[in-house]
Design an enzyme around this catalytic site. Structure first.
Site, PDB file in Angstrom:
ATOM      1  N   ASP A  19     -12.348  -7.510  27.893  1.00  0.00           N
ATOM      2  CA  ASP A  19     -11.184  -6.880  28.522  1.00  0.00           C
ATOM      3  C   ASP A  19     -11.399  -5.365  28.463  1.00  0.00           C
ATOM      4  O   ASP A  19     -11.186  -4.730  27.436  1.00  0.00           O
ATOM      5  CB  ASP A  19      -9.908  -7.282  27.764  1.00  0.00           C
ATOM      6  CG  ASP A  19      -8.640  -6.655  28.352  1.00  0.00           C
ATOM      7  OD1 ASP A  19      -8.749  -5.695  29.145  1.00  0.00           O
ATOM      8  OD2 ASP A  19      -7.539  -7.109  28.002  1.00  0.00           O
TER       9      ASP A  19
ATOM     10  N   PHE B 262      -4.611  -6.664  22.686  1.00  0.00           N
ATOM     11  CA  PHE B 262      -3.582  -6.640  23.726  1.00  0.00           C
ATOM     12  C   PHE B 262      -4.226  -7.024  25.053  1.00  0.00           C
ATOM     13  O   PHE B 262      -5.227  -6.445  25.456  1.00  0.00           O
ATOM     14  CB  PHE B 262      -2.940  -5.253  23.854  1.00  0.00           C
ATOM     15  CG  PHE B 262      -1.879  -5.207  24.916  1.00  0.00           C
ATOM     16  CD1 PHE B 262      -0.618  -5.751  24.694  1.00  0.00           C
ATOM     17  CD2 PHE B 262      -2.142  -4.657  26.169  1.00  0.00           C
ATOM     18  CE1 PHE B 262       0.355  -5.742  25.685  1.00  0.00           C
ATOM     19  CE2 PHE B 262      -1.171  -4.642  27.172  1.00  0.00           C
ATOM     20  CZ  PHE B 262       0.086  -5.180  26.916  1.00  0.00           C
TER      21      PHE B 262
ATOM     22  N   LYS C 115      -6.145  -0.197  34.889  1.00  0.00           N
ATOM     23  CA  LYS C 115      -5.791   1.178  34.535  1.00  0.00           C
ATOM     24  C   LYS C 115      -6.564   2.249  35.346  1.00  0.00           C
ATOM     25  O   LYS C 115      -6.204   2.515  36.475  1.00  0.00           O
ATOM     26  CB  LYS C 115      -5.914   1.389  33.033  1.00  0.00           C
ATOM     27  CG  LYS C 115      -4.885   0.551  32.254  1.00  0.00           C
ATOM     28  CD  LYS C 115      -4.520   1.116  30.908  1.00  0.00           C
ATOM     29  CE  LYS C 115      -3.274   0.462  30.349  1.00  0.00           C
ATOM     30  NZ  LYS C 115      -3.467  -0.773  29.602  1.00  0.00           N
TER      31      LYS C 115
END
Ligand SMILES: *Cc1c(COP(=O)(O)O)cnc(C)c1O
Length: 407
Positions: free
Chosen positions: A227, A142, A256
């Site tokens: 990532d 993702f 995040k």
């Protein structure tokens, strides 16, 4: 009907009528947060093991964020992306020294940091590799919801989303070095992977795989990009997940947890790949002073309180607790690192369990039909882990009674 309840009903009716539908949200309205807890507008209290989606690294509404926002907003809210500002420079100094990568570009979301990485990889291909533009990503990965990051994402069912998708992404099975070798062509400019596939269900990369990717990239002259939007800033028990592997990436993306709940992201790279020319990349909010001040305060606090080490310790404690309920509930596949953990249920009833937990005052995420993911704030205490286990087992006793009896 009491006053709070009728007020909430009105808010919900309005929300259901005015907010664009993107997901089935539970019929509660969150109002306040403190540490590991959230409260809704009816005054119900929730122990939060979703952590703002692996975002609220310091818990809800920590004083460091309030203070940083107050101080910076009194000084300078926004100068313009055309100028440097002081917290931008200070935050860049902190992130580059922590990561060992010399250059940083700031954004607001994970998708934006990943878009920057994709653009940098294509720039590298254009100027150093005869126009190579293909980026290899992993199945079940993702990378975000913008059009480029949707195309980069390897989640099942995403192949044809919002067609025609941006071309130039090649997907290979995760942890399969032979498949990666076969996928590399003269058109390849980068490999882009997560070290733990978070949204995919918390699946870790094998150390040998990541080390082999580094060798492969060095041999082929292609960029290795990690990532770490979900795994970065202490989440897995080290500041960056790449530390577990002893492998330095060429490009690293963070979001995040880096803002502790404030929209903030970063893409870091080596001096050798400081390749953008004026006009290639930008953004109105790049290096936004409020975001920079918050990031500086959050990452500073994570360091000062040694929260990566604490995440490792408390994550191990939580893992041990999960292993303790394995037999009782037929739980399998207990996995993850630090405070990014998951397990599988014997039946595809994850959404039902998460909904029942919400009713009982516990927030957990069902990241797949049978998968439960736990990603509490890095500040979670052992007592709060015990409280979570008690709540979770209470709910499982009730809704999986039949399963437990069968076992
Ligand atoms: C959440 C996530 C993203 C997207 O971040 P946004 O801030 O939602 O754009 C990208 N990559 C990974 C690994 C993520 O977990």
């Amino acid at each position: 009907m009491n006053k709070e309840k009728s007020c909430t009903d009105e808010l919900l009716a309005e929300a259901n009528a005015s907010i664009l539908f993107i997901a089935n949200r539970p019929q509660v309205v969150m109002e306040r947060g403190e540490g590991m807890y959230l409260w809704d507008t009816n005054g119900n209290k929730y122990l939060d093991f979703i952590g703002g989606w692996a975002v609220t690294s310091l818990g809800h509404s920590p004083k460091v964020i309030t203070d940083a926002l107050l101080e910076q907003s009194g000084k300078l809210v926004n100068a313009s992306p055309g100028f440097f500002n002081k917290p931008m420079v200070e935050f860049a100094r902190l992130l580059t020294s922590l990561s060992g990568l010399e250059r940083v570009f700031f954004g607001s979301t994970g998708a934006e940091a990943n878009e920057s990485a994709i653009k940098l990889a294509r720039k590298y291909g254009a100027v150093r590799k005869n126009g190579a533009y293909e980026i290899i990503t992993a199945k079940r990965s993702f990378h975000g919801r913008s059009l480029a990051t949707t195309a980069a994402t390897g989640k099942a069912g995403w192949e044809h989303m919002f067609a025609p998708q941006l071309p130039g992404f090649v997907k290979v099975p995760y942890n399969d070095i032979e498949a990666m070798k076969l996928a590399i062509t003269p058109l390849t400019c980068a490999i882009f992977v997560e070290l733990i596939q978070g949204e995919g269900g918390v699946y870790e990369a094998d150390p040998a795989y990541i080390q082999a990717l580094r060798t492969l990239c060095d041999e082929q002259g292609i960029l290795l990009m990690f990532d770490e939007v979900q795994t970065g800033i202490g989440r897995t028990g080290t500041m960056f997940a790449f530390e577990h592997y002893g492998v330095m990436p060429d490009v690293l993306t963070l979001a995040k947890g880096i803002g502790g709940g404030f929209p903030l992201s970063a893409m870091l790279t080596k001096e050798a790949y400081n390749l953008f020319e004026a006009g290639d990349q930008g953004g109105t909010y790049t290096g936004q002073p409020l975001a920079m001040a918050v990031g500086l305060a959050v990452v500073g606090e994570v360091l000062q309180r040694k929260l990566p080490q604490q995440a490792a310790e408390h994550g191990a404690y939580l893992l041990q607790k999960l292993h303790g309920i394995k037999e009782q509930y037929g739980v399998t596949g207990i996995r993850g690192k630090g405070l990014l953990l998951a397990f599988d249920l014997p039946e595809p009833r994850g959404a039902e369990l998460a909904a029942a937990c919400l009713q009982a005052g516990l927030l957990i995420n069902s990241s797949g039909p049978s998968t439960i993911r736990l990603m509490p704030a890095l500040i979670v205490s052992k007592a709060e882990i015990d409280e979570m286990m008690t709540l979770l087992c209470g709910v499982m006793d009730r809704i999986f009674k039949d399963v437990a009896l069968l076992d």
